[in-house]
Design an enzyme around this catalytic site. Structure first.
Site: not given
Length: 392
Positions: A138, A184
């Site tokens: 991420s 995320d």
């Protein structure tokens, strides 16, 4: 700090501040976030650092120490490639401002925020990232959150950390065009050192879960395959559509609402049936892992990691040969459990390993890759780190 020197070299002045936002790894709860389900990620020691100064003329100047040529944008819409993730946050915050503050229409447990400062203008930005490339950890969310965190402070927006995460998600969903869930960005914004973040993706309620592996003689290894299969770009959206179609067919708002799994599966077939089975059972696995961690039974979560991987491989069909080999070899080498992590089709696996089995697991995984003529994966321990924050 090299980002400060790079900012000075690029713009001939000192930055107004320096901020950092981490990448994340998801312990368990995969492809549940956009189904209003449960996830259990934690923030990583690696992420994106940004030196930033505001501009009153609305111009956005971006430079990445990893991405080559700097970018100058009169408006966010001009951005291309990596710059869209950063520019999208300017756009999302501008949208929220035009809608008079919150813009997201969702309550959080951190109070009311948004819209308390002056309108978001432009900025001079230099970005430096150290998230391992291609690992599925991420880096895009870290970039979005660090920009949002900096702009929130520089323009006095009064946003909570969750609202920053929501703005970052809006940038990725509506500006970049990637239909990701909130996990995320929330992990990057709200992470805490030594803890995993339990997130209910419907209510946005959060709870910190102790995850001190060292005190239990354990490590969580990230196995970065370095693989990215391009076909995944459309496959992620397709999986999400499968879930939405299944929920509609079952008459529920989201698959999180399925309480009678056997009854639901009897009404479904094909991909919709398989996706539903994964999402419902994965939510239960998240809750089970939380229960074990709160009881101090860290070693016992390994079996649930294994079950998660099998479900992602067989029911959600987002694994790949490199991930499967990494997981199987890690368990064969002595890991208590292992699974792919992230969206799938490449990226990383994680393995829960006792301290005295770390080398055995490393040798097993690298040996399995060598047998197939594959490049050895990078393997490194991950510990929960603090979320987005100001450094200077």
């Amino acid at each position: 700090m090299r980002v400060v020197g790079a900012f000075r070299d690029s713009y001939g002045m000192e930055p107004a501040g320096v901020w950092h936002a981490p990448g994340r790894v998801n312990l368990i709860g995969e492809h549940t976030d956009y189904n209003d389900g449960f996830v259990l990620p934690f923030a990583l020691p690696w992420g994106v650092t940004a030196a930033v100064s505001p501009r009153e003329d609305g111009v956005i100047r971006l430079r990445s120490l990893q991405a080559g040529e700097p970018v100058t944008l009169a408006t966010p819409d001009e951005a291309e490639g990596w710059a869209r993730y950063a520019a999208g946050v300017f756009w999302a915050l501008g949208e929220a401002e035009r809608k008079q503050g919150r813009g997201q229409g969702r309550e959080t447990d951190e109070g009311q925020g948004a819209g308390q400062g002056r309108p978001v203008g432009g900025a001079d930005v230099v970005i430096d990232g150290d998230v391992p490339p291609g690992a599925g950890l991420s880096s895009s969310a870290a970039l979005e959150v660090v920009i949002g965190t900096a702009l929130n402070e520089l323009y006095g927006l009064g946003l909570t950390r969750m609202e920053i995460a929501l703005a970052a998600q809006k940038a990725e969903n509506d500006f970049v065009g990637m239909p990701c869930g909130i996990m995320d960005q929330a992990a990057s914004a709200l992470g805490e050192e030594g803890k995993a973040l339990f997130l209910d993706c419907r209510t946005l309620g959060t709870r910190s879960i102790p995850f001190d592996l060292a005190s239990h003689g354990m490590q969580l290894l990230i196995i970065n395959t370095g693989v990215h299969h391009e076909l995944a770009d459309g496959q992620y959206a397709r999986r999400r559509k499968d879930c939405e179609n299944a929920a509609k067919r079952l008459g529920v708002d989201a698959l999180r609402d399925v309480t009678d799994l056997a009854g639901a599966l009897a009404k479904l077939s094909g991909d919709e049936r398989r996706r539903t089975q994964h999402v419902v059972t994965e939510n239960h696995r998240v809750e089970a892992v939380i229960g074990l961690l709160r009881a101090g039974a860290v070693r016992e979560i390994g079996a649930l990691l294994n079950a998660s991987h099998l479900s992602l491989r067989d029911q959600f069909e987002v694994s790949c040969a490199e991930l499967d080999v990494a997981v199987e070899a890690a368990v064969r080498g002595g890991a208590r459990g292992a699974r792919m992590t992230g969206g799938g089709f490449g990226g990383s696996a994680i393995a829960l390993v006792a301290d005295d089995r770390v080398e055995s697991v490393r040798e097993s995984v690298t040996g399995a890759y060598a047998e197939r003529g594959w490049t050895a994966p990078d393997i490194y321990p991950a510990t929960p780190a603090q979320g987005a924050r100001r450094l200077l």
